[in-house]
Design a protein around this motif. Sequence first.
Motif, PDB file in Angstrom:
ATOM      1  N   VAL A  52      28.469  -0.756  88.801  1.00  0.00           N
ATOM      2  CA  VAL A  52      29.676  -1.515  88.470  1.00  0.00           C
ATOM      3  C   VAL A  52      29.695  -2.804  89.276  1.00  0.00           C
ATOM      4  N   THR A  53      30.282  -3.839  88.704  1.00  0.00           N
ATOM      5  CA  THR A  53      30.460  -5.098  89.411  1.00  0.00           C
ATOM      6  C   THR A  53      31.952  -5.326  89.627  1.00  0.00           C
ATOM      7  N   ASP A  54      32.301  -6.470  90.200  1.00  0.00           N
ATOM      8  CA  ASP A  54      33.705  -6.700  90.552  1.00  0.00           C
ATOM      9  C   ASP A  54      34.609  -6.746  89.324  1.00  0.00           C
ATOM     10  N   ALA A  55      34.091  -7.275  88.226  1.00  0.00           N
ATOM     11  CA  ALA A  55      34.893  -7.375  87.002  1.00  0.00           C
ATOM     12  C   ALA A  55      33.969  -7.660  85.835  1.00  0.00           C
ATOM     13  N   GLY A  56      34.259  -7.042  84.703  1.00  0.00           N
ATOM     14  CA  GLY A  56      33.453  -7.304  83.518  1.00  0.00           C
ATOM     15  C   GLY A  56      32.181  -6.473  83.497  1.00  0.00           C
ATOM     16  N   MET A  57      31.191  -6.969  82.767  1.00  0.00           N
ATOM     17  CA  MET A  57      29.972  -6.215  82.484  1.00  0.00           C
ATOM     18  C   MET A  57      28.833  -6.552  83.442  1.00  0.00           C
ATOM     19  N   PRO A  58      28.211  -5.566  84.089  1.00  0.00           N
ATOM     20  CA  PRO A  58      27.029  -5.829  84.912  1.00  0.00           C
ATOM     21  C   PRO A  58      25.947  -6.551  84.112  1.00  0.00           C
ATOM     22  N   SER A  59      25.137  -7.324  84.800  1.00  0.00           N
ATOM     23  CA  SER A  59      24.024  -8.087  84.234  1.00  0.00           C
ATOM     24  C   SER A  59      24.453  -9.405  83.595  1.00  0.00           C
ATOM     25  N   VAL A  87      25.671   8.685  92.303  1.00  0.00           N
ATOM     26  CA  VAL A  87      25.596   7.462  93.103  1.00  0.00           C
ATOM     27  C   VAL A  87      26.396   6.377  92.384  1.00  0.00           C
ATOM     28  N   VAL A  88      27.223   5.654  93.126  1.00  0.00           N
ATOM     29  CA  VAL A  88      27.940   4.503  92.577  1.00  0.00           C
ATOM     30  C   VAL A  88      27.418   3.262  93.287  1.00  0.00           C
ATOM     31  N   ALA A  89      26.709   2.418  92.546  1.00  0.00           N
ATOM     32  CA  ALA A  89      26.205   1.159  93.083  1.00  0.00           C
ATOM     33  C   ALA A  89      27.210   0.072  92.716  1.00  0.00           C
ATOM     34  N   ALA A  90      27.841  -0.509  93.727  1.00  0.00           N
ATOM     35  CA  ALA A  90      28.958  -1.420  93.491  1.00  0.00           C
ATOM     36  C   ALA A  90      28.700  -2.789  94.091  1.00  0.00           C
ATOM     37  N   GLU A  91      29.056  -3.824  93.344  1.00  0.00           N
ATOM     38  CA  GLU A  91      28.908  -5.190  93.864  1.00  0.00           C
ATOM     39  C   GLU A  91      29.744  -5.361  95.136  1.00  0.00           C
ATOM     40  N   ASP A  92      30.947  -4.799  95.132  1.00  0.00           N
ATOM     41  CA  ASP A  92      31.815  -4.814  96.305  1.00  0.00           C
ATOM     42  C   ASP A  92      32.392  -3.411  96.443  1.00  0.00           C
ATOM     43  N   THR A  93      31.942  -2.680  97.441  1.00  0.00           N
ATOM     44  CA  THR A  93      32.350  -1.273  97.567  1.00  0.00           C
ATOM     45  C   THR A  93      33.850  -1.136  97.797  1.00  0.00           C
ATOM     46  N   ARG A  94      34.445  -2.084  98.514  1.00  0.00           N
ATOM     47  CA  ARG A  94      35.888  -1.990  98.766  1.00  0.00           C
ATOM     48  C   ARG A  94      36.678  -2.161  97.471  1.00  0.00           C
TER      49      ARG A  94
END
Length: 276
Positions: free
Chosen positions: A83-90, A31-38
């Motif tokens: 993953v988030t759009d850029a950098g480190m999650p949290s 599973v990939v949980a993404a802040e912005d899937t695109r």
Amino acid sequence: MNGCLVLAATPMGEVRDASDRLREALATADVVAAEDTRRTRHLATALGVTITGRVVSFYDQVETARLPALVEDVAEGRTVLLVTDAGMPSVSDPGYRLVAACVARDLPVTCLPGPSAVTTALALSGLPVERFCFDGFPPRKQGPRRAWLETLRAEPRACAFFEAPHRLADTLADAVEILGGERRAAVCRELTKTYEEVRRGSLTELAHWAAEGVRGEITVVLEGARPVAARPEDLVGEVERLVADGARLKDACATVATDGVSKREVYEAVLASRKQ
């Protein structure tokens, strides 16, 4: 059952900053949980990676609703990559609640290190950053923002924070008034991207520059407050307390003397205070 939550840092702009471990994780996670899937799919394409797992959105507005299913995925043995759009999650991005939920269930959590605007800006600032704090985004409204700046007036550590480009000028102008225009800072703009720029100088200089308008993603590093030199008269009370406890006056003066205030200056200040 070898499920795991994997936090992964993603490039801030330069795709070549992606690690081999990030490439592998994108290709193999269940599973990939993404802040912005695109944006995550575009990143995978740029890296030459095919995402084979299920892709779900995980941004601020849906974070709470998505938590139970993602935690269950980990509990049932799946690898969930966050993953988030850029950098480190949290770090001023989604992730904290999911990590906390997995920790509460005693489920494995790991991290793939990589790009971070905070540490990159600290390294580029040219300021003493052996000790630092990170404050996320300042309050948007002026009153709370000025109250926040007041907490930094005597903060000895460097402070890194993010700011929206359209609020940067106001934040720096408030900082000049509250922290003093001579306080040093660095404004880091578009880190790792084509138009990367780092402006270093006093708060007065940076506020003047920002007033003309700034674009891009901004990280600010503020110099820590410098220690205020002690004055001889400030040490009189401490000397008198030692004397009251039985110490000789000269010994008490020697004890409280600092690098900037000699024992002779302290002694003379005590005598002057007693005469008054």
